[in-house]
Scaffold this motif. Structure first.
Motif, PDB file in Angstrom:
ATOM      1  N   PRO A 214       0.727  -1.332  -0.046  1.00  0.00           N
ATOM      2  CA  PRO A 214      -0.016  -0.167  -0.033  1.00  0.00           C
ATOM      3  C   PRO A 214       0.786   1.229   0.032  1.00  0.00           C
ATOM      4  N   LEU A 215       1.822   1.348   0.768  1.00  0.00           N
ATOM      5  CA  LEU A 215       2.642   2.720   0.787  1.00  0.00           C
ATOM      6  C   LEU A 215       3.556   2.723  -0.203  1.00  0.00           C
ATOM      7  N   LEU A 216       3.869   1.423  -1.027  1.00  0.00           N
ATOM      8  CA  LEU A 216       4.626   1.511  -2.265  1.00  0.00           C
ATOM      9  C   LEU A 216       3.642   1.780  -3.401  1.00  0.00           C
ATOM     10  N   MET A 217       2.502   1.922  -3.403  1.00  0.00           N
ATOM     11  CA  MET A 217       1.612   2.144  -4.598  1.00  0.00           C
ATOM     12  C   MET A 217       1.955   3.337  -5.488  1.00  0.00           C
ATOM     13  N   PRO A 218       2.189   4.543  -4.997  1.00  0.00           N
ATOM     14  CA  PRO A 218       2.632   5.664  -5.850  1.00  0.00           C
ATOM     15  C   PRO A 218       3.824   5.138  -6.660  1.00  0.00           C
ATOM     16  N   SER A 219       4.820   4.477  -6.128  1.00  0.00           N
ATOM     17  CA  SER A 219       5.952   4.212  -7.213  1.00  0.00           C
ATOM     18  C   SER A 219       5.538   3.183  -8.202  1.00  0.00           C
ATOM     19  N   ILE A 220       4.683   2.379  -7.785  1.00  0.00           N
ATOM     20  CA  ILE A 220       4.389   1.054  -8.563  1.00  0.00           C
ATOM     21  C   ILE A 220       3.380   1.697  -9.676  1.00  0.00           C
ATOM     22  N   ALA A 221       2.446   2.607  -9.337  1.00  0.00           N
ATOM     23  CA  ALA A 221       1.541   3.508 -10.275  1.00  0.00           C
ATOM     24  C   ALA A 221       2.490   4.220 -11.430  1.00  0.00           C
ATOM     25  N   PHE A 222       3.865   4.875 -10.819  1.00  0.00           N
ATOM     26  CA  PHE A 222       4.447   5.576 -11.715  1.00  0.00           C
ATOM     27  C   PHE A 222       5.331   4.488 -12.568  1.00  0.00           C
ATOM     28  N   SER A 223       5.600   3.467 -11.947  1.00  0.00           N
ATOM     29  CA  SER A 223       6.457   2.523 -12.929  1.00  0.00           C
ATOM     30  C   SER A 223       5.783   1.964 -14.024  1.00  0.00           C
ATOM     31  N   ILE A 224       4.382   1.529 -13.712  1.00  0.00           N
ATOM     32  CA  ILE A 224       3.419   1.064 -14.768  1.00  0.00           C
ATOM     33  C   ILE A 224       3.331   2.055 -15.782  1.00  0.00           C
ATOM     34  N   VAL A 225       3.009   3.403 -15.539  1.00  0.00           N
ATOM     35  CA  VAL A 225       2.513   4.310 -16.413  1.00  0.00           C
ATOM     36  C   VAL A 225       3.746   4.730 -17.400  1.00  0.00           C
ATOM     37  N   MET A 226       5.206   4.648 -16.858  1.00  0.00           N
ATOM     38  CA  MET A 226       6.273   4.802 -17.366  1.00  0.00           C
ATOM     39  C   MET A 226       6.410   3.538 -18.647  1.00  0.00           C
ATOM     40  N   ALA A 227       6.332   2.385 -17.879  1.00  0.00           N
ATOM     41  CA  ALA A 227       6.364   1.089 -18.931  1.00  0.00           C
ATOM     42  C   ALA A 227       5.547   1.165 -19.978  1.00  0.00           C
ATOM     43  N   THR A 228       4.288   1.402 -19.883  1.00  0.00           N
ATOM     44  CA  THR A 228       3.238   1.313 -20.531  1.00  0.00           C
ATOM     45  C   THR A 228       3.638   2.504 -21.794  1.00  0.00           C
ATOM     46  N   LEU A 229       3.917   3.970 -21.299  1.00  0.00           N
ATOM     47  CA  LEU A 229       4.199   4.457 -22.354  1.00  0.00           C
ATOM     48  C   LEU A 229       5.219   4.408 -23.302  1.00  0.00           C
ATOM     49  N   GLY A 230       6.357   3.392 -22.582  1.00  0.00           N
ATOM     50  CA  GLY A 230       7.372   3.094 -23.411  1.00  0.00           C
ATOM     51  C   GLY A 230       6.744   1.905 -24.431  1.00  0.00           C
TER      52      GLY A 230
END
Length: 300
Positions: A214-230
């Motif tokens: 739960p506390l890492l969700m912002p980092s996970i969300a950012f990582s998924i967004v960047m991976a998806t855009l790439g």
């Protein structure tokens, strides 16, 4: 009166406006004009030499009716999904292990896992070909040793295996980058929370699932967004691995490769511009969707 005062203000502050004018001129020339021109090209038939002719939405409908474009959409989705899944998952696992069990030398691990990003995609593809080439490849040598006879399977030319190889190349290159993001997120979590949970006898899995995730969700969300855009714009890995051919029967042709081949190899700039706007719409659509999902999950 208003126009007179405006011109007076411009003359008074002409030194300031002159100092910022180069930025706006460069922004206009290299940002606004290319976007406007690509929109115009999407509605035109142009080969780069003759005069453009207006064709309306014909390029957009022609792209949708092209079987190669349809296959490129499927290939892009396939490569994006699996590369994102394995990259983010492996990066998260490595970050948790390093944060939990490596007390010193974390900078060394960051450096080691970021090294693949310094390797040019062409060199990375050559390294992968050394392992999977049909004649003397290390993987075929291993398969031959196991089955007791030489193996000459052509992994690169296989429609079934070329996609997993592209995914492998993406995962190898980008896992370290995402791992650094997760390490930064993990180290920002107060250690007092973990110590209190351990004193209460909470299990490791419960700590991970109820505190860390739960506390890492912002980092996970950012990582998924960047991976998806790439992933939606993926070009380098499939291009260099298949030497620009897109694999057997276009098995790894992505939207980025289709756009490149259409515009710069077939000189059909109108169709290429239309494809670029489809790709732009996909990126914008996912960005808006991710913002909605993040708000509902309470992720800032």
């Amino acid at each position: 009166m208003a126009s007179t005062s405006t011109w007076a203000g411009l003359r008074k502050n002409r030194a300031f406006y002159a100092s910022i004018a180069p930025f706006f001129l460069v922004f206009l020339a290299f940002s606004i004009f290319p976007v406007a021109f690509s929109f115009y090209l999407g509605l035109s038939d142009w080969d780069g030499f003759s005069d453009p002719s207006f064709v309306g939405l014909a390029n957009y409908t022609r792209a949708l009716g092209d079987p190669v474009f349809q296959k490129a959409i499927w290939n892009t989705i396939y490569l994006w999904f699996w590369s994102t899944l394995f990259t983010v998952g492996l990066a998260l696992a490595l970050a948790v292990l390093i944060n939990e069990y490596v007390l010193g030398g974390r900078t060394y691990f960051r450096l080691v896992f970021l090294l693949p990003l310094l390797v040019a995609p062409a060199i990375a593809a050559i390294i992968l070909r050394v392992f999977f080439t049909s004649n003397g490849g290390l993987v075929n040598m291993l398969v031959g040793a196991v089955q007791g006879q030489p193996s000459y399977f052509n992994w690169i030319a296989s429609e079934t295996w070329i996609k997993p190889l592209v995914v492998l190349l993406v995962v190898w290159r980008w896992t370290g980058w995402h791992m650094v993001i997760f390490l930064a997120g993990l180290q920002s979590i107060p250690r007092d929370i973990y110590e209190a949970a351990r004193m209460e006898g909470v299990s490791r899995w419960a700590i991970f699932s109820r505190i860390t995730l739960p506390l890492l969700m912002p980092s996970i969300a950012f990582s998924i967004v960047m991976a998806t855009l790439g992933g939606l714009q993926m070009f380098d890995e499939p291009y260099v691995l298949t030497q620009g051919q897109g694999g057997t029967n276009d098995s790894t042709t992505t939207l980025g490769m289709y756009l490149y081949a259409t515009a710069f190899m077939q000189f059909d700039f109108g169709l290429g511009a239309a494809v670029s706007w489809y790709l732009f719409a996909a990126v914008v659509g996912f960005t808006l969707l991710s913002r909605v999902v993040n708000r509902r999950l309470g992720i800032s």
